[in-house]
Design a protein around this motif. Sequence first.
Motif, PDB file in Angstrom:
ATOM      1  N   GLN A   1       2.651   9.226   5.009  1.00  0.00           N
ATOM      2  CA  GLN A   1       1.573   9.591   4.096  1.00  0.00           C
ATOM      3  C   GLN A   1       1.018   8.295   3.503  1.00  0.00           C
ATOM      4  OE1 GLN A   1       2.555  12.988   1.306  1.00  0.00           O
ATOM      5  NE2 GLN A   1       4.609  12.325   1.886  1.00  0.00           N
ATOM      6  N   VAL A   2      -0.272   8.283   3.225  1.00  0.00           N
ATOM      7  CA  VAL A   2      -0.911   7.105   2.638  1.00  0.00           C
ATOM      8  C   VAL A   2      -1.483   7.498   1.278  1.00  0.00           C
ATOM      9  CG1 VAL A   2      -2.699   5.354   2.937  1.00  0.00           C
ATOM     10  CG2 VAL A   2      -1.475   6.246   4.950  1.00  0.00           C
ATOM     11  N   CYS A   3      -1.074   6.779   0.236  1.00  0.00           N
ATOM     12  CA  CYS A   3      -1.550   7.056  -1.121  1.00  0.00           C
ATOM     13  C   CYS A   3      -3.023   6.702  -1.267  1.00  0.00           C
ATOM     14  CB  CYS A   3      -0.773   6.238  -2.146  1.00  0.00           C
ATOM     15  SG  CYS A   3       0.930   6.736  -2.357  1.00  0.00           S
ATOM     16  N   GLU A   4      -3.729   7.509  -2.053  1.00  0.00           N
ATOM     17  CA  GLU A   4      -5.099   7.167  -2.425  1.00  0.00           C
ATOM     18  C   GLU A   4      -5.071   5.858  -3.215  1.00  0.00           C
ATOM     19  OE1 GLU A   4      -6.044  10.679  -4.643  1.00  0.00           O
ATOM     20  OE2 GLU A   4      -6.490  11.834  -2.823  1.00  0.00           O
ATOM     21  N   PRO A   5      -6.116   5.040  -3.127  1.00  0.00           N
ATOM     22  CA  PRO A   5      -6.108   3.709  -3.761  1.00  0.00           C
ATOM     23  C   PRO A   5      -6.456   3.754  -5.247  1.00  0.00           C
ATOM     24  CG  PRO A   5      -8.141   4.009  -2.549  1.00  0.00           C
ATOM     25  CD  PRO A   5      -7.306   5.242  -2.293  1.00  0.00           C
ATOM     26  N   ILE A   6      -5.528   4.269  -6.036  1.00  0.00           N
ATOM     27  CA  ILE A   6      -5.770   4.404  -7.476  1.00  0.00           C
ATOM     28  C   ILE A   6      -4.959   3.415  -8.313  1.00  0.00           C
ATOM     29  CG2 ILE A   6      -6.417   6.835  -7.247  1.00  0.00           C
ATOM     30  CD1 ILE A   6      -3.625   7.569  -8.327  1.00  0.00           C
ATOM     31  N   PHE A   7      -4.103   2.628  -7.680  1.00  0.00           N
ATOM     32  CA  PHE A   7      -3.162   1.783  -8.408  1.00  0.00           C
ATOM     33  C   PHE A   7      -3.580   0.319  -8.430  1.00  0.00           C
ATOM     34  CE2 PHE A   7      -0.745   5.264  -6.518  1.00  0.00           C
ATOM     35  CZ  PHE A   7      -0.199   5.824  -7.648  1.00  0.00           C
ATOM     36  N   GLY A   8      -3.244  -0.333  -9.540  1.00  0.00           N
ATOM     37  CA  GLY A   8      -3.358  -1.785  -9.626  1.00  0.00           C
ATOM     38  C   GLY A   8      -1.987  -2.401  -9.476  1.00  0.00           C
ATOM     39  N   ASP A   9      -1.944  -3.691  -9.142  1.00  0.00           N
ATOM     40  CA  ASP A   9      -0.689  -4.446  -9.037  1.00  0.00           C
ATOM     41  C   ASP A   9      -0.429  -5.162 -10.348  1.00  0.00           C
ATOM     42  OD1 ASP A   9       0.284  -4.137  -6.313  1.00  0.00           O
ATOM     43  OD2 ASP A   9      -1.521  -5.193  -5.691  1.00  0.00           O
ATOM     44  N   PHE A  10       0.777  -4.985 -10.896  1.00  0.00           N
ATOM     45  CA  PHE A  10       1.083  -5.593 -12.185  1.00  0.00           C
ATOM     46  C   PHE A  10       2.373  -6.397 -12.209  1.00  0.00           C
ATOM     47  CE2 PHE A  10      -1.737  -2.054 -13.068  1.00  0.00           C
ATOM     48  CZ  PHE A  10      -2.700  -2.677 -13.841  1.00  0.00           C
ATOM     49  N   GLY A  11       3.232  -6.269 -11.223  1.00  0.00           N
ATOM     50  CA  GLY A  11       4.496  -6.999 -11.220  1.00  0.00           C
ATOM     51  C   GLY A  11       4.388  -8.341 -10.534  1.00  0.00           C
ATOM     52  N   GLY A  12       5.468  -9.087 -10.575  1.00  0.00           N
ATOM     53  CA  GLY A  12       5.526 -10.378  -9.924  1.00  0.00           C
ATOM     54  C   GLY A  12       5.677 -10.286  -8.418  1.00  0.00           C
ATOM     55  N   ARG A  13       6.072  -9.129  -7.918  1.00  0.00           N
ATOM     56  CA  ARG A  13       6.174  -8.895  -6.476  1.00  0.00           C
ATOM     57  C   ARG A  13       4.988  -8.064  -6.036  1.00  0.00           C
ATOM     58  NH1 ARG A  13      12.029  -6.338  -4.975  1.00  0.00           N
ATOM     59  NH2 ARG A  13      13.290  -7.987  -5.879  1.00  0.00           N
ATOM     60  N   ASN A  14       4.255  -8.519  -5.038  1.00  0.00           N
ATOM     61  CA  ASN A  14       3.161  -7.717  -4.496  1.00  0.00           C
ATOM     62  C   ASN A  14       3.623  -6.811  -3.375  1.00  0.00           C
ATOM     63  OD1 ASN A  14       1.151  -8.695  -6.184  1.00  0.00           O
ATOM     64  ND2 ASN A  14       0.792 -10.463  -4.878  1.00  0.00           N
ATOM     65  N   LYS A  15       4.815  -7.061  -2.844  1.00  0.00           N
ATOM     66  CA  LYS A  15       5.330  -6.304  -1.711  1.00  0.00           C
ATOM     67  C   LYS A  15       6.736  -5.822  -2.058  1.00  0.00           C
ATOM     68  CE  LYS A  15       4.346  -7.861   2.303  1.00  0.00           C
ATOM     69  NZ  LYS A  15       4.200  -8.487   3.613  1.00  0.00           N
ATOM     70  N   PHE A  16       6.974  -4.507  -1.893  1.00  0.00           N
ATOM     71  CA  PHE A  16       8.303  -3.948  -2.140  1.00  0.00           C
ATOM     72  C   PHE A  16       8.464  -2.653  -1.362  1.00  0.00           C
ATOM     73  CE2 PHE A  16       5.542  -2.424  -5.539  1.00  0.00           C
ATOM     74  CZ  PHE A  16       5.846  -1.070  -5.666  1.00  0.00           C
ATOM     75  N   SER A  17       9.710  -2.289  -1.143  1.00  0.00           N
ATOM     76  CA  SER A  17       9.998  -1.039  -0.444  1.00  0.00           C
ATOM     77  C   SER A  17      11.382  -0.560  -0.823  1.00  0.00           C
ATOM     78  CB  SER A  17       9.905  -1.230   1.077  1.00  0.00           C
ATOM     79  OG  SER A  17      10.927  -2.084   1.529  1.00  0.00           O
ATOM     80  N   GLY A  18      11.636   0.728  -0.567  1.00  0.00           N
ATOM     81  CA  GLY A  18      12.959   1.268  -0.811  1.00  0.00           C
ATOM     82  C   GLY A  18      12.954   2.774  -0.865  1.00  0.00           C
ATOM     83  N   ALA A  19      14.161   3.319  -1.003  1.00  0.00           N
ATOM     84  CA  ALA A  19      14.345   4.756  -1.142  1.00  0.00           C
ATOM     85  C   ALA A  19      13.796   5.205  -2.489  1.00  0.00           C
ATOM     86  CB  ALA A  19      15.822   5.114  -1.026  1.00  0.00           C
ATOM     87  N   ILE A  20      13.153   6.347  -2.488  1.00  0.00           N
ATOM     88  CA  ILE A  20      12.473   6.855  -3.680  1.00  0.00           C
ATOM     89  C   ILE A  20      13.430   7.593  -4.609  1.00  0.00           C
ATOM     90  CG2 ILE A  20      10.753   8.548  -4.459  1.00  0.00           C
ATOM     91  CD1 ILE A  20       9.147   7.832  -1.911  1.00  0.00           C
TER      92      ILE A  20
END
Length: 161
Positions: free
Chosen positions: A19-38
Amino acid sequence: MTFKTADLCDDHYDNGTIQVCEPIFGDFGGRNKFSGAIHTIHCFEDNSLVREAVAMDGKGKVLVIDGGGSLRCAMLGDLLAAKAVSNGWEGVIIHGLIRDSADIEAMDLGVKALGTLPLKSVKNNKGTHNVEVGFAGVRFTPGSFAYADEDGIILSPTALI
């Protein structure tokens, strides 16, 4: 991290597994890339369960907070974000707002949120952990996987990398 959400979409979107999320989010953390179990939290204008969640071991996990899209208070601030970092959380996706954004930007944590607001939430211990939640045109299921980078967020029922 070596993945790109664009490449994951190229490899998996046509077979209907992501699934692809609609583009409603801004980036605010120091990491721009992350992944993991929800791991999910469903709460509205009350971040008590966020405090509980970031105190847990977050290694290999992404915290998904369904704050109902409220624009009236922040669900994450610098103290809770620092606790998430110290407990190994990969990132946080918030259907709501954050505060202390300059401090959070300096932390080794991925944070996607709708925006910022300086007002904190109430703390009445209301909400639920690890229930399926839906926003941004997708369903976040506990135990499935989130992948986030500069291009957006995708979800998969199984690990892709």
